[in-house]
Design a protein around this motif. Structure first.
Motif, PDB file in Angstrom:
ATOM      1  N   VAL A 149      61.530  20.768  69.455  1.00 27.01           N
ATOM      2  CA  VAL A 149      60.587  21.852  69.753  1.00 27.01           C
ATOM      3  C   VAL A 149      59.682  21.420  70.891  1.00 27.01           C
ATOM      4  O   VAL A 149      59.553  20.234  71.191  1.00 27.01           O
ATOM      5  N   ALA A 150      59.043  22.377  71.512  1.00 27.79           N
ATOM      6  CA  ALA A 150      58.081  22.065  72.556  1.00 27.79           C
ATOM      7  C   ALA A 150      56.848  21.423  71.925  1.00 27.79           C
ATOM      8  O   ALA A 150      56.432  21.828  70.828  1.00 27.79           O
ATOM      9  N   PRO A 151      56.242  20.441  72.577  1.00 27.18           N
ATOM     10  CA  PRO A 151      55.025  19.835  72.032  1.00 27.18           C
ATOM     11  C   PRO A 151      53.934  20.868  71.762  1.00 27.18           C
ATOM     12  O   PRO A 151      53.197  20.753  70.768  1.00 27.18           O
ATOM     13  N   GLU A 152      53.860  21.886  72.599  1.00 27.37           N
ATOM     14  CA  GLU A 152      52.851  22.934  72.400  1.00 27.37           C
ATOM     15  C   GLU A 152      53.079  23.671  71.090  1.00 27.37           C
ATOM     16  O   GLU A 152      52.132  24.070  70.414  1.00 27.37           O
ATOM     17  N   ARG A 153      54.334  23.893  70.756  1.00 28.85           N
ATOM     18  CA  ARG A 153      54.677  24.565  69.492  1.00 28.85           C
ATOM     19  C   ARG A 153      54.154  23.754  68.323  1.00 28.85           C
ATOM     20  O   ARG A 153      53.530  24.277  67.411  1.00 28.85           O
ATOM     21  N   PHE A 166      46.764  14.973  62.865  1.00 32.57           N
ATOM     22  CA  PHE A 166      47.058  13.564  63.138  1.00 32.57           C
ATOM     23  C   PHE A 166      47.922  13.436  64.386  1.00 32.57           C
ATOM     24  O   PHE A 166      47.647  12.607  65.259  1.00 32.57           O
ATOM     25  N   LEU A 167      48.937  14.257  64.497  1.00 33.33           N
ATOM     26  CA  LEU A 167      49.813  14.207  65.670  1.00 33.33           C
ATOM     27  C   LEU A 167      49.079  14.656  66.929  1.00 33.33           C
ATOM     28  O   LEU A 167      49.245  14.067  68.002  1.00 33.33           O
ATOM     29  N   ARG A 168      48.265  15.668  66.812  1.00 40.30           N
ATOM     30  CA  ARG A 168      47.508  16.161  67.977  1.00 40.30           C
ATOM     31  C   ARG A 168      46.545  15.109  68.506  1.00 40.30           C
ATOM     32  O   ARG A 168      46.246  15.075  69.691  1.00 40.30           O
ATOM     33  N   MET A 211      69.440  16.843  70.268  1.00 41.61           N
ATOM     34  CA  MET A 211      68.245  17.632  70.081  1.00 41.61           C
ATOM     35  C   MET A 211      68.598  18.867  69.254  1.00 41.61           C
ATOM     36  O   MET A 211      69.609  19.491  69.476  1.00 41.61           O
ATOM     37  N   ARG A 212      67.740  19.212  68.344  1.00 39.94           N
ATOM     38  CA  ARG A 212      67.983  20.353  67.469  1.00 39.94           C
ATOM     39  C   ARG A 212      67.502  21.638  68.118  1.00 39.94           C
ATOM     40  O   ARG A 212      66.667  21.631  69.000  1.00 39.94           O
ATOM     41  N   ALA A 213      68.004  22.759  67.600  1.00 43.33           N
ATOM     42  CA  ALA A 213      67.572  24.058  68.103  1.00 43.33           C
ATOM     43  C   ALA A 213      66.103  24.275  67.760  1.00 43.33           C
ATOM     44  O   ALA A 213      65.637  23.880  66.705  1.00 43.33           O
ATOM     45  N   GLU A 214      65.387  24.913  68.661  1.00 38.86           N
ATOM     46  CA  GLU A 214      63.973  25.160  68.442  1.00 38.86           C
ATOM     47  C   GLU A 214      63.774  26.183  67.338  1.00 38.86           C
ATOM     48  O   GLU A 214      64.441  27.201  67.273  1.00 38.86           O
ATOM     49  N   ILE A 215      62.825  25.883  66.484  1.00 43.11           N
ATOM     50  CA  ILE A 215      62.467  26.794  65.396  1.00 43.11           C
ATOM     51  C   ILE A 215      61.698  27.955  66.001  1.00 43.11           C
ATOM     52  O   ILE A 215      60.978  27.801  66.972  1.00 43.11           O
ATOM     53  N   ASP A 218      52.597  10.345  70.071  1.00 38.91           N
ATOM     54  CA  ASP A 218      53.287  10.688  68.822  1.00 38.91           C
ATOM     55  C   ASP A 218      53.651  12.165  68.787  1.00 38.91           C
ATOM     56  O   ASP A 218      54.742  12.533  68.346  1.00 38.91           O
ATOM     57  N   LEU A 219      52.744  13.010  69.237  1.00 43.05           N
ATOM     58  CA  LEU A 219      53.012  14.449  69.266  1.00 43.05           C
ATOM     59  C   LEU A 219      54.252  14.744  70.100  1.00 43.05           C
ATOM     60  O   LEU A 219      55.154  15.459  69.664  1.00 43.05           O
TER      61      LEU A 219
END
Length: 92
Positions: free
Chosen positions: A78-82, A61-63, A1-5, A68-69
């Motif tokens: 990243v968090a889905p909310e982000r 589209f993702l939302r 997992m990558r660092a959150e932006i 998919d989101l």
């Protein structure tokens, strides 16, 4: 997992949205669904990929499909909310 932006400047938002677009396009079925649901043509997507309106369409589209989101957010670290709230950060 990558660092959150980070949490909110336009440049970070555009970068994250472009990464989300890349994630969408890595799967042919999902990419075709993006084109069908947004009305974008493949050539238009290539030409306008970095433009705010196109990036907002990708996030919309993702939302519209939570699995998919969530999967995209997980892949991007990243968090889905982000990701879901990213449209606000993209310039008009």
């Amino acid at each position: 997992m990558r660092a959150e932006i980070g949490n909110g400047n336009a440049e970070e938002g555009e970068t994250l949205a472009l990464r989300a677009l890349g994630w969408v396009l890595c799967d042919d079925r999902r990419a075709q669904r993006l084109l069908a649901l947004t009305g974008l043509e493949a050539e238009d997507l290539r030409r306008h990929a970095g433009e705010p309106a196109t990036l907002r369409a990708v996030i919309g589209f993702l939302r519209a499909h939570e699995p998919d989101l969530v999967a995209c957010a997980q892949e991007l670290g990243v968090a889905p909310e982000r990701l879901a709230n990213l449209e606000r950060e993209l310039k008009a």
